[in-house]
Write an enzyme that holds these catalytic residues in place. Structure first.
Site, mmCIF file in Angstrom:
data_model
loop_
_atom_site.group_PDB
_atom_site.id
_atom_site.type_symbol
_atom_site.label_atom_id
_atom_site.label_comp_id
_atom_site.label_asym_id
_atom_site.label_seq_id
_atom_site.Cartn_x
_atom_site.Cartn_y
_atom_site.Cartn_z
ATOM 1 N N HIS A 134 -27.739 45.258 8.866
ATOM 2 C CA HIS A 134 -27.868 43.799 8.612
ATOM 3 C C HIS A 134 -27.048 43.176 9.467
ATOM 4 O O HIS A 134 -27.408 42.131 10.138
ATOM 5 C CB HIS A 134 -27.362 43.455 7.400
ATOM 6 N N GLU A 142 -21.741 33.370 -4.397
ATOM 7 C CA GLU A 142 -22.330 34.636 -3.725
ATOM 8 C C GLU A 142 -21.087 35.603 -3.940
ATOM 9 O O GLU A 142 -20.070 35.422 -4.276
ATOM 10 C CB GLU A 142 -22.451 34.755 -2.370
ATOM 11 N N ARG A 174 -17.812 41.355 7.104
ATOM 12 C CA ARG A 174 -17.964 40.082 6.820
ATOM 13 C C ARG A 174 -18.397 39.542 5.528
ATOM 14 O O ARG A 174 -19.040 40.346 4.654
ATOM 15 C CB ARG A 174 -19.193 39.789 7.655
ATOM 16 N N TRP A 222 -34.134 32.969 9.916
ATOM 17 C CA TRP A 222 -34.368 33.902 8.682
ATOM 18 C C TRP A 222 -33.354 33.828 7.644
ATOM 19 O O TRP A 222 -33.484 34.433 6.606
ATOM 20 C CB TRP A 222 -34.555 35.475 9.331
ATOM 21 N N HIS A 225 -27.091 45.576 4.499
ATOM 22 C CA HIS A 225 -27.571 44.895 3.409
ATOM 23 C C HIS A 225 -27.875 45.843 2.467
ATOM 24 O O HIS A 225 -28.710 46.549 2.803
ATOM 25 C CB HIS A 225 -28.603 43.923 3.636
ATOM 26 N N GLN A 269 -31.423 33.546 4.516
ATOM 27 C CA GLN A 269 -31.739 33.085 3.485
ATOM 28 C C GLN A 269 -30.725 32.469 2.431
ATOM 29 O O GLN A 269 -30.663 31.721 1.817
ATOM 30 C CB GLN A 269 -32.564 34.103 2.653
ATOM 31 N N GLY A 270 -29.536 33.331 2.350
ATOM 32 C CA GLY A 270 -28.441 33.177 1.312
ATOM 33 C C GLY A 270 -27.959 31.737 1.695
ATOM 34 O O GLY A 270 -27.613 31.408 0.628
ATOM 35 N N GLY A 271 -27.736 31.222 2.839
ATOM 36 C CA GLY A 271 -26.805 29.964 3.112
ATOM 37 C C GLY A 271 -25.695 30.059 4.059
ATOM 38 O O GLY A 271 -25.628 31.171 4.747
ATOM 39 N N ARG A 315 -20.298 43.851 -0.180
ATOM 40 C CA ARG A 315 -21.474 44.399 0.177
ATOM 41 C C ARG A 315 -21.317 45.945 0.817
ATOM 42 O O ARG A 315 -22.134 46.717 0.281
ATOM 43 C CB ARG A 315 -21.992 43.816 1.634
ATOM 44 N N ASP A 321 -28.980 43.285 23.225
ATOM 45 C CA ASP A 321 -29.108 43.159 24.925
ATOM 46 C C ASP A 321 -27.651 42.670 25.223
ATOM 47 O O ASP A 321 -27.235 42.875 26.171
ATOM 48 C CB ASP A 321 -30.036 42.215 25.010
ATOM 49 N N LEU A 381 -23.601 32.367 9.739
ATOM 50 C CA LEU A 381 -23.956 30.935 10.297
ATOM 51 C C LEU A 381 -22.718 30.156 10.595
ATOM 52 O O LEU A 381 -22.586 29.197 11.669
ATOM 53 C CB LEU A 381 -24.826 30.496 9.250
HETATM 54 C C1 LIG Z 1 -32.928 38.273 7.130
HETATM 55 C C2 LIG Z 1 -31.355 38.009 7.319
HETATM 56 C C3 LIG Z 1 -30.990 36.977 6.603
HETATM 57 C C4 LIG Z 1 -29.407 36.548 6.805
HETATM 58 N N1 LIG Z 1 -29.031 35.517 5.981
HETATM 59 C C5 LIG Z 1 -27.696 35.082 6.273
HETATM 60 C C6 LIG Z 1 -27.076 34.207 5.561
HETATM 61 O O1 LIG Z 1 -27.742 33.579 4.264
HETATM 62 N N2 LIG Z 1 -26.053 33.399 5.806
HETATM 63 C C7 LIG Z 1 -25.360 33.886 6.856
HETATM 64 O O2 LIG Z 1 -24.481 33.359 7.183
HETATM 65 N N3 LIG Z 1 -26.007 34.900 7.595
HETATM 66 C C8 LIG Z 1 -26.969 35.430 7.241
HETATM 67 N N4 LIG Z 1 -27.635 36.437 8.086
HETATM 68 C C9 LIG Z 1 -26.897 36.578 9.487
HETATM 69 C C10 LIG Z 1 -27.098 35.442 10.417
HETATM 70 O O3 LIG Z 1 -28.563 35.104 10.185
HETATM 71 C C11 LIG Z 1 -26.843 35.809 11.992
HETATM 72 O O4 LIG Z 1 -25.656 36.564 11.945
HETATM 73 C C12 LIG Z 1 -26.989 34.516 12.842
HETATM 74 O O5 LIG Z 1 -28.046 33.898 12.487
HETATM 75 C C13 LIG Z 1 -26.645 35.163 14.266
HETATM 76 O O6 LIG Z 1 -26.770 33.926 14.861
HETATM 77 P P1 LIG Z 1 -26.742 33.940 16.587
HETATM 78 O O7 LIG Z 1 -27.087 32.689 17.188
HETATM 79 O O8 LIG Z 1 -25.342 34.514 17.014
HETATM 80 O O9 LIG Z 1 -27.955 34.883 16.989
HETATM 81 P P2 LIG Z 1 -29.444 34.892 16.621
HETATM 82 O O10 LIG Z 1 -29.926 33.894 15.553
HETATM 83 O O11 LIG Z 1 -29.986 36.195 16.177
HETATM 84 O O12 LIG Z 1 -30.311 34.543 17.902
HETATM 85 C C14 LIG Z 1 -30.138 35.511 18.987
HETATM 86 C C15 LIG Z 1 -31.102 34.857 20.006
HETATM 87 O O13 LIG Z 1 -31.070 35.659 21.269
HETATM 88 C C16 LIG Z 1 -32.252 35.730 21.867
HETATM 89 N N5 LIG Z 1 -32.093 37.043 22.838
HETATM 90 C C17 LIG Z 1 -31.531 38.196 22.438
HETATM 91 N N6 LIG Z 1 -31.612 39.055 23.593
HETATM 92 C C18 LIG Z 1 -32.101 38.146 24.551
HETATM 93 C C19 LIG Z 1 -32.147 38.265 25.942
HETATM 94 N N7 LIG Z 1 -32.159 39.546 26.577
HETATM 95 N N8 LIG Z 1 -32.775 37.262 26.610
HETATM 96 C C20 LIG Z 1 -32.999 36.010 26.185
HETATM 97 N N9 LIG Z 1 -32.669 35.887 24.850
HETATM 98 C C21 LIG Z 1 -32.223 36.967 24.026
HETATM 99 C C22 LIG Z 1 -33.058 35.892 20.583
HETATM 100 O O14 LIG Z 1 -34.466 35.959 21.016
HETATM 101 C C23 LIG Z 1 -32.570 34.887 19.602
HETATM 102 O O15 LIG Z 1 -33.239 33.597 20.065
HETATM 103 C C24 LIG Z 1 -28.836 36.762 7.977
HETATM 104 C C25 LIG Z 1 -29.497 37.756 8.803
HETATM 105 C C26 LIG Z 1 -30.766 38.271 8.742
HETATM 106 C C27 LIG Z 1 -31.417 39.177 9.635
#
Ligand SMILES: Cc1cc2nc3c(=O)[nH]c(=O)nc-3n(C[C@H](O)[C@H](O)[C@H](O)COP(=O)(O)OP(=O)(O)OC[C@H]3O[C@@H](n4cnc5c(N)ncnc54)[C@H](O)[C@@H]3O)c2cc1C
Length: 499
Positions: free
Chosen positions: A335, A116, A370, A47, A232, A49-51, A279, A211, A376
């Site tokens: 957020h 940004e 942050r 999801w 956010h 969006q920003g990059g 922010r 979790d 990302l």
């Molecule tokens: C709408 C939105 C926009 C954003 N825009 C930006 C942006 O532009 N730039 C940026 O740097 N960051 C952005 N962020 C923040 C960034 O997206 C997240 O911090 C980052 O993607 C987190 O990545 P991750 O791999 O740690 O976790 P996630 O991408 O959240 O993935 C977590 C995974 O764990 C799985 N999971 C959770 N619990 C369990 C369980 N008990 N058992 C098995 N699987 C489980 C989930 O299903 C998922 O697949 C944004 C966040 C949001 C919500």
């Protein structure tokens, strides 16, 4: 219940951090099992969006990126973690490009960089306009899905860690058909993302229920900085819509302004950077405006809105809003979590056999807040380091574990307890949200204790969420100062830095 497993790490979660861990392990010749709660693409990463920020543009440098990251961290960002993020980040981007990620480019073919809030240089890379996360996840998911060293199990929800003595030796998971399996593993890498769904208004997807924090805490690993949550400032305020659709910061970067119910800009008086202030400054101002009649984002002067922000434009259209004509109702939404499972700079938690990467982890890189678009990048950089460290010590042996009966998991009664989770989300938003005080935190603690008493043992998902909420409240009570994403109305100033 069955016990299964060969000697390979289990990665929990398929966001950018989990996908990159699996890919990197495979690139080092190591097998892994990637399990994820829903589908491979269901994550906050998809999801984003920003990059993604990286010091690759003209006039930019890792040192400048580090300085901006430190400034956002409000005195608590760990210098070595920041140095690693900003110096290793560009190489991860080059690797993504080599893997087929298509970042947006200028007409001359060079990468194009957006500006940004709180970044001193244009350094935000986008892919597909505001579909950066989706594009990156698609690119990596395709590679990971086809890799012979990586097994993927979707619809597999990890509910517990298995301990063998003082080390983590596997996970217990509920599978698609409701059956419970124990997966033994020499290492478990938590990549479970954030905690947004503990709040009534959040941008986080439904899978972001904290979790990983509950698993790590119950497994005896240390957590830190849980009080630092980023709200956010501009999620669309539409009643009954969960998650709250995000109007990316980049929209403000492109010239949109925030106005109150009189149509007046309220940020200019608070910070010279106005809409591009950090922010937490913007979120507090929007929260105050929201409470005194409403806050709106006026993007009517942003040129080519639909082309530059197609995902936002599509959401607005679905809700009958036209950014060229309407001002957009906004409110702060939970957020991003800066804290999490305490790790070293290679993803090791304090519990042997347990690792954490991405948003679930706390490397200290964000400090108290942050910098936008750093998360990302953090997922990539620290997942890469964790995978390399894991691969380096990879004379793995499965630790034998017994197949104890986790019957309470199979007989989950969470669905019947939606009322408890609604109350949890309400109290977290009201009392542990953008602003907190001792009185509000004590109130929240009391409600959470009541919820814990009311939730039966079989409602294990609900109980996990209550536990995580209690941990946040305890951390927020301990920190008697205002700093970064933690605003205490009763302690409005920063303390001298001791961390
Ligand atoms: C709408 C939105 C926009 C954003 N825009 C930006 C942006 O532009 N730039 C940026 O740097 N960051 C952005 N962020 C923040 C960034 O997206 C997240 O911090 C980052 O993607 C987190 O990545 P991750 O791999 O740690 O976790 P996630 O991408 O959240 O993935 C977590 C995974 O764990 C799985 N999971 C959770 N619990 C369990 C369980 N008990 N058992 C098995 N699987 C489980 C989930 O299903 C998922 O697949 C944004 C966040 C949001 C919500």
């Amino acid at each position: 219940m069955s016990v299964a497993g060969t000697a390979r790490p289990v990665i929990v979660g398929s966001g950018l951090a989990g996908l990159w861990t699996a890919w990197r392990l495979a690139a080092e010749g190591c097998a892994s099992l990637l399990v994820t709660k829903r589908s491979l693409a269901d994550s906050a990463s998809a999801w984003a969006q920003g990059g993604i920020a990286a010091a690759l543009g003209p006039g930019d440098s890792p040192a400048l990126h580090a300085a901006d990251t430190q400034a956002a961290g409000d005195g608590l960002a760990a210098p070595e973690a920041v140095r690693i993020l900003t110096t290793e980040g560009p190489e991860r981007i080059r690797q993504l490009v080599a893997l087929g990620a298509r970042f947006d480019r200028a007409p001359d073919g060079r990468l194009s960089f957006g500006l940004e809030a709180a970044h001193s240089r244009p350094r935000i890379l986008h892919a597909g306009g505001d579909r950066t996360g989706a594009m990156l996840v698609r690119c990596l998911a395709r590679i990971v899905s086809n890799h012979p060293l990586i097994e993927i199990r979707e619809q597999t929800e990890v509910a517990d860690l298995v301990l063998a003595g003082d080390r983590v030796a596997g996970v217990v998971a509920v599978q698609r058909d409701g059956s419970v399996v124990t997966l033994s593993a020499p290492a478990v890498v938590l990549a479970t993302g954030g905690v947004g769904q503990l709040y009534a208004v959040t941008t986080n997807p439904l899978v972001a229920t904290g979790d990983g924090w509950a698993l790590a805490h119950r497994g005896g690993a240390a957590l830190r900085d849980l009080e630092f949550l980023q709200f956010h400032p501009t999620a669309l305020k539409l009643s009954g819509v969960n998650p709250a659709p995000l109007v990316s910061e980049a929209v403000r970067g492109a010239g949109a302004v925030l106005v109150d119910r009189r149509g007046e800009r309220f940020l200019r008086d608070l910070d010279p950077r106005a809409e591009l202030a950090p922010r937490h400054v913007v979120a507090r101002a929007v929260a105050v405006a929201d409470q005194s009649g409403g806050a709106w984002l006026d993007a009517r002067r942003v040129r080519a809105f639909a082309e530059r922000f197609p995902a936002v434009a599509a959401v607005l259209e679905r809700h009958g809003l036209d950014p060229t004509r309407d001002v957009l109702p906004v409110a702060p939404a939970m957020h991003y979590a800066m804290g999490g499972v305490a790790t070293d700079l290679a993803g090791r938690s304090t519990r042997q056999g347990l690792w954490a990467v991405g948003e679930v982890a706390c490397t200290g890189v964000h400090g108290a807040n942050r910098l936008a678009s750093n998360s990302l990048l953090e997922g990539l950089v620290f997942a890469d380091r964790a995978a390399r460290a894991l691969a380096g010590g990879s004379r793995w042996q499965g630790v034998p574990i017994s197949g104890a009966a986790w019957t309470r998991l199979a007989g989950s009664v969470d669905e019947a307890h939606g009322d408890l989770r609604r109350e949890l989300r309400r109290v977290m938003t009201a009392d542990v949200g953008v602003e907190r005080s001792e009185a509000s935190l004590v109130r929240a603690g009391r409600v959470l204790d009541e919820l814990a008493a009311a939730a039966p043992r079989e409602a294990w998902r609900t109980r996990n969420q209550i536990l995580v909420a209690q941990l946040i409240v305890a951390a927020a009570r301990r920190r008697r100062e205002t700093r970064g994403g933690h605003v205490r109305l009763d302690y409005p100033r920063r303390r001298r830095v001791t961390a």
